[in-house]
Design a protein around this motif. Sequence first.
Motif, PDB file in Angstrom:
ATOM      1  N   ALA A   1      63.032  29.320  28.268  1.00 42.95           N
ATOM      2  CA  ALA A   1      63.199  29.257  29.723  1.00 42.95           C
ATOM      3  C   ALA A   1      64.621  28.835  30.117  1.00 42.95           C
ATOM      4  CB  ALA A   1      62.179  28.290  30.327  1.00 42.95           C
ATOM      5  N   TYR A   2      65.400  28.327  29.163  1.00 39.21           N
ATOM      6  CA  TYR A   2      66.758  27.861  29.435  1.00 39.21           C
ATOM      7  C   TYR A   2      67.835  28.850  28.977  1.00 39.21           C
ATOM      8  CZ  TYR A   2      64.440  23.499  30.487  1.00 39.21           C
ATOM      9  OH  TYR A   2      63.622  22.549  31.045  1.00 39.21           O
ATOM     10  N   ASN A   3      67.421  30.048  28.575  1.00 35.50           N
ATOM     11  CA  ASN A   3      68.396  31.037  28.095  1.00 35.50           C
ATOM     12  C   ASN A   3      69.470  31.346  29.135  1.00 35.50           C
ATOM     13  OD1 ASN A   3      67.221  31.220  25.595  1.00 35.50           O
ATOM     14  ND2 ASN A   3      66.172  33.159  26.005  1.00 35.50           N
ATOM     15  N   GLU A   4      69.073  31.517  30.377  1.00 34.51           N
ATOM     16  CA  GLU A   4      70.054  31.840  31.422  1.00 34.51           C
ATOM     17  C   GLU A   4      71.027  30.676  31.629  1.00 34.51           C
ATOM     18  OE1 GLU A   4      70.266  32.896  36.161  1.00 34.51           O
ATOM     19  OE2 GLU A   4      68.461  33.498  35.057  1.00 34.51           O
ATOM     20  N   ALA A   5      70.520  29.477  31.659  1.00 25.15           N
ATOM     21  CA  ALA A   5      71.381  28.302  31.845  1.00 25.15           C
ATOM     22  C   ALA A   5      72.340  28.156  30.663  1.00 25.15           C
ATOM     23  CB  ALA A   5      70.533  27.044  32.002  1.00 25.15           C
ATOM     24  N   MET A   6      71.863  28.387  29.450  1.00 22.36           N
ATOM     25  CA  MET A   6      72.744  28.315  28.280  1.00 22.36           C
ATOM     26  C   MET A   6      73.812  29.408  28.368  1.00 22.36           C
ATOM     27  SD  MET A   6      72.001  25.739  26.278  1.00 22.36           S
ATOM     28  CE  MET A   6      72.617  26.120  24.642  1.00 22.36           C
ATOM     29  N   GLY A   7      73.413  30.586  28.818  1.00 19.22           N
ATOM     30  CA  GLY A   7      74.361  31.680  28.992  1.00 19.22           C
ATOM     31  C   GLY A   7      75.457  31.342  29.990  1.00 19.22           C
ATOM     32  N   GLN A   8      75.101  30.650  31.058  1.00 13.89           N
ATOM     33  CA  GLN A   8      76.097  30.249  32.053  1.00 13.89           C
ATOM     34  C   GLN A   8      77.107  29.256  31.471  1.00 13.89           C
ATOM     35  OE1 GLN A   8      73.797  28.895  35.411  1.00 13.89           O
ATOM     36  NE2 GLN A   8      73.181  30.975  35.974  1.00 13.89           N
ATOM     37  N   LEU A   9      76.724  28.572  30.410  1.00 20.31           N
ATOM     38  CA  LEU A   9      77.636  27.639  29.734  1.00 20.31           C
ATOM     39  C   LEU A   9      78.428  28.323  28.618  1.00 20.31           C
ATOM     40  CD1 LEU A   9      75.240  24.565  29.468  1.00 20.31           C
ATOM     41  CD2 LEU A   9      77.175  24.835  31.029  1.00 20.31           C
ATOM     42  N   GLY A  10      78.193  29.631  28.438  1.00 16.60           N
ATOM     43  CA  GLY A  10      78.930  30.378  27.432  1.00 16.60           C
ATOM     44  C   GLY A  10      78.200  30.560  26.114  1.00 16.60           C
TER      45      GLY A  10
END
Length: 139
Positions: free
Chosen positions: A34-43
Amino acid sequence: MDIHHIGSTAVPGLKAKPIIDMLPVVKDIARIDAYNEAMGQLGYVPRGEFGLEGRRYFPKGGDNRTHHVHMYQTGHPATKRHLAFRDYLRSHPEAANEYGSLKEKLALRYSNDPASYVNGKEAWVMATEQKALAWYTKA
């Protein structure tokens, strides 16, 4: 629950590529997706298990990687394996030096072939992991 610095950069004096490996330990690995998008926003690029059951893997930096995040659920045997290997090398400088020499030799031979580099150190790592786990259990 915990976060550990693992990999070669976690062993003082060990020759290492400038990539920081981190091992967060979580209560429920399934919730990490569920945190894939948030991790992606951090690079960090979400790669799922990426060949290792029970892991969630997030590299950062593309071809010039700077970080690897290897997440596991509490109790997963890979956590103990990673920590045992790291602590064994920290406590056995002769093994760390041997590993560093092997890595340097392989890096020179396979500078444009990362798969061969990894394959070249696999037998040494596997044998040392077994020693490390036996040592870690006693320590």
